[in-house]
Design a protein around this motif. Sequence first.
Motif, PDB file in Angstrom:
ATOM      1  N   ILE A   6      81.275 -25.792  10.430  1.00  0.00           N
ATOM      2  CA  ILE A   6      80.332 -24.815   9.896  1.00  0.00           C
ATOM      3  C   ILE A   6      78.917 -25.314  10.131  1.00  0.00           C
ATOM      4  CG2 ILE A   6      80.549 -25.714   7.566  1.00  0.00           C
ATOM      5  CD1 ILE A   6      80.053 -22.755   6.628  1.00  0.00           C
ATOM      6  N   THR A   7      78.094 -24.411  10.653  1.00  0.00           N
ATOM      7  CA  THR A   7      76.698 -24.733  10.924  1.00  0.00           C
ATOM      8  C   THR A   7      75.871 -23.465  10.761  1.00  0.00           C
ATOM      9  OG1 THR A   7      75.207 -25.864  12.469  1.00  0.00           O
ATOM     10  CG2 THR A   7      76.853 -24.382  13.443  1.00  0.00           C
ATOM     11  N   GLY A   8      74.576 -23.616  10.881  1.00  0.00           N
ATOM     12  CA  GLY A   8      73.696 -22.466  10.738  1.00  0.00           C
ATOM     13  C   GLY A   8      72.256 -22.885  10.601  1.00  0.00           C
ATOM     14  N   TYR A   9      71.490 -21.970  10.086  1.00  0.00           N
ATOM     15  CA  TYR A   9      70.045 -22.146  10.000  1.00  0.00           C
ATOM     16  C   TYR A   9      69.650 -23.357   9.162  1.00  0.00           C
ATOM     17  CZ  TYR A   9      69.404 -17.457  11.905  1.00  0.00           C
ATOM     18  OH  TYR A   9      69.410 -16.354  12.722  1.00  0.00           O
ATOM     19  N   ARG A  10      68.521 -23.945   9.531  1.00  0.00           N
ATOM     20  CA  ARG A  10      67.884 -24.972   8.704  1.00  0.00           C
ATOM     21  C   ARG A  10      67.194 -24.255   7.545  1.00  0.00           C
ATOM     22  NH1 ARG A  10      70.179 -26.472  13.126  1.00  0.00           N
ATOM     23  NH2 ARG A  10      69.502 -28.387  14.166  1.00  0.00           N
ATOM     24  N   SER A  11      66.989 -24.966   6.470  1.00  0.00           N
ATOM     25  CA  SER A  11      66.383 -24.345   5.284  1.00  0.00           C
ATOM     26  C   SER A  11      65.001 -23.769   5.594  1.00  0.00           C
ATOM     27  CB  SER A  11      66.312 -25.347   4.132  1.00  0.00           C
ATOM     28  OG  SER A  11      65.679 -26.539   4.538  1.00  0.00           O
ATOM     29  N   ASP A 132      88.779 -26.842  15.302  1.00  0.00           N
ATOM     30  CA  ASP A 132      89.638 -25.788  15.841  1.00  0.00           C
ATOM     31  C   ASP A 132      88.989 -24.412  15.814  1.00  0.00           C
ATOM     32  OD1 ASP A 132      92.017 -27.551  16.106  1.00  0.00           O
ATOM     33  OD2 ASP A 132      91.756 -27.663  13.933  1.00  0.00           O
ATOM     34  N   GLU A 133      87.918 -24.288  15.046  1.00  0.00           N
ATOM     35  CA  GLU A 133      87.213 -23.017  14.934  1.00  0.00           C
ATOM     36  C   GLU A 133      85.837 -23.282  14.331  1.00  0.00           C
ATOM     37  OE1 GLU A 133      88.600 -20.395  11.644  1.00  0.00           O
ATOM     38  OE2 GLU A 133      90.062 -21.997  11.280  1.00  0.00           O
ATOM     39  N   ALA A 134      84.977 -22.275  14.409  1.00  0.00           N
ATOM     40  CA  ALA A 134      83.619 -22.451  13.891  1.00  0.00           C
ATOM     41  C   ALA A 134      83.177 -21.218  13.110  1.00  0.00           C
ATOM     42  CB  ALA A 134      82.642 -22.713  15.035  1.00  0.00           C
ATOM     43  N   LEU A 135      82.344 -21.477  12.122  1.00  0.00           N
ATOM     44  CA  LEU A 135      81.689 -20.446  11.331  1.00  0.00           C
ATOM     45  C   LEU A 135      80.206 -20.750  11.370  1.00  0.00           C
ATOM     46  CD1 LEU A 135      81.829 -18.049   9.311  1.00  0.00           C
ATOM     47  CD2 LEU A 135      82.067 -19.766   7.492  1.00  0.00           C
ATOM     48  N   LEU A 136      79.430 -19.766  11.801  1.00  0.00           N
ATOM     49  CA  LEU A 136      77.986 -19.959  11.917  1.00  0.00           C
ATOM     50  C   LEU A 136      77.258 -18.928  11.062  1.00  0.00           C
ATOM     51  CD1 LEU A 136      79.349 -20.266  15.003  1.00  0.00           C
ATOM     52  CD2 LEU A 136      77.036 -20.981  15.478  1.00  0.00           C
ATOM     53  N   ILE A 137      76.338 -19.395  10.243  1.00  0.00           N
ATOM     54  CA  ILE A 137      75.414 -18.492   9.558  1.00  0.00           C
ATOM     55  C   ILE A 137      74.256 -18.355  10.530  1.00  0.00           C
ATOM     56  CG2 ILE A 137      74.058 -18.030   7.483  1.00  0.00           C
ATOM     57  CD1 ILE A 137      77.023 -18.502   6.837  1.00  0.00           C
ATOM     58  N   TYR A 138      74.311 -17.309  11.345  1.00  0.00           N
ATOM     59  CA  TYR A 138      73.370 -17.195  12.454  1.00  0.00           C
ATOM     60  C   TYR A 138      73.327 -15.755  12.946  1.00  0.00           C
ATOM     61  CZ  TYR A 138      70.931 -18.230  16.784  1.00  0.00           C
ATOM     62  OH  TYR A 138      69.998 -18.257  17.794  1.00  0.00           O
ATOM     63  N   ASP A 139      72.127 -15.295  13.230  1.00  0.00           N
ATOM     64  CA  ASP A 139      71.903 -13.936  13.717  1.00  0.00           C
ATOM     65  C   ASP A 139      71.262 -14.009  15.093  1.00  0.00           C
ATOM     66  OD1 ASP A 139      70.673 -11.278  14.108  1.00  0.00           O
ATOM     67  OD2 ASP A 139      71.315 -10.961  12.030  1.00  0.00           O
ATOM     68  N   LEU A 140      71.879 -13.371  16.058  1.00  0.00           N
ATOM     69  CA  LEU A 140      71.381 -13.421  17.433  1.00  0.00           C
ATOM     70  C   LEU A 140      69.983 -12.831  17.568  1.00  0.00           C
ATOM     71  CD1 LEU A 140      74.641 -12.475  19.359  1.00  0.00           C
ATOM     72  CD2 LEU A 140      73.663 -14.751  18.972  1.00  0.00           C
ATOM     73  N   LYS A 145      67.296 -23.123  15.694  1.00  0.00           N
ATOM     74  CA  LYS A 145      67.913 -24.278  16.356  1.00  0.00           C
ATOM     75  C   LYS A 145      69.420 -24.132  16.510  1.00  0.00           C
ATOM     76  CE  LYS A 145      64.362 -27.639  15.400  1.00  0.00           C
ATOM     77  NZ  LYS A 145      64.063 -28.221  16.679  1.00  0.00           N
ATOM     78  N   THR A 146      70.038 -23.303  15.690  1.00  0.00           N
ATOM     79  CA  THR A 146      71.479 -23.078  15.788  1.00  0.00           C
ATOM     80  C   THR A 146      71.853 -22.391  17.098  1.00  0.00           C
ATOM     81  OG1 THR A 146      71.568 -22.953  13.388  1.00  0.00           O
ATOM     82  CG2 THR A 146      73.471 -22.097  14.549  1.00  0.00           C
ATOM     83  N   GLN A 147      70.867 -21.831  17.784  1.00  0.00           N
ATOM     84  CA  GLN A 147      71.139 -21.180  19.067  1.00  0.00           C
ATOM     85  C   GLN A 147      71.843 -22.137  20.032  1.00  0.00           C
ATOM     86  OE1 GLN A 147      67.692 -19.734  21.159  1.00  0.00           O
ATOM     87  NE2 GLN A 147      68.880 -19.179  22.965  1.00  0.00           N
TER      88      GLN A 147
END
Length: 190
Positions: A6-11, A132-140, A145-147
């Motif tokens: 799991i990853t995503g945006y920085r605060s 085995d899989e990923a979850l991203l808090i991310y909007d295209l 930086k999560t890009q």
Amino acid sequence: MSRLWITGYRSYELGIFDNNDPKRKVLDYVLKTELATEIENGVDWIISGGQMGIEQWSLTTAIDLKKEYPDEFQTSMIVPFADFSSNWNENNQQSFATVKSKVDFFASVSNDSYKSPQQLRNYQEFMINHTDEALLIYDLDSQGKTQFDYEKIKNYAADHPYPYRLITFDDLQTASEEYLESLDNGFQDE
């Protein structure tokens, strides 16, 4: 074994600088809901990095979920290089140290301090190969930086069985409405 990255945006990318920010409350609600579902669906490891924001918040949420699911899963913080948080201010270093001390497993991909962007690419490769899989808090539509992680995951998944899911700002807006409704129905922050 099922391992979730799991990853995503920085605060700072989300404009959240205080744990009492209403946006943080919504994110905590989303993370708790998503991670509980993943655990119930058989995830054995919740793995994230040490970045301020979604990564630390997801691990904190997972650690809190151990009260409800004490034997179902483990948590892991993996960072790209040694001395990962050494350039951060004291409060951020303390936050990092607190989460690090509570996870079930901690490691850095490189035992060296930061030397080059190659260490970040090595980190991505490690995470892809050990999950085995990923979850991203991310909007295209709102890059951050999560890009870089998203591009790596998307490209890898094109040729490998590696499911991933994005939680977008639209999803967060919907979750915000659900969160407010849950408050009206007696949901309590823990």
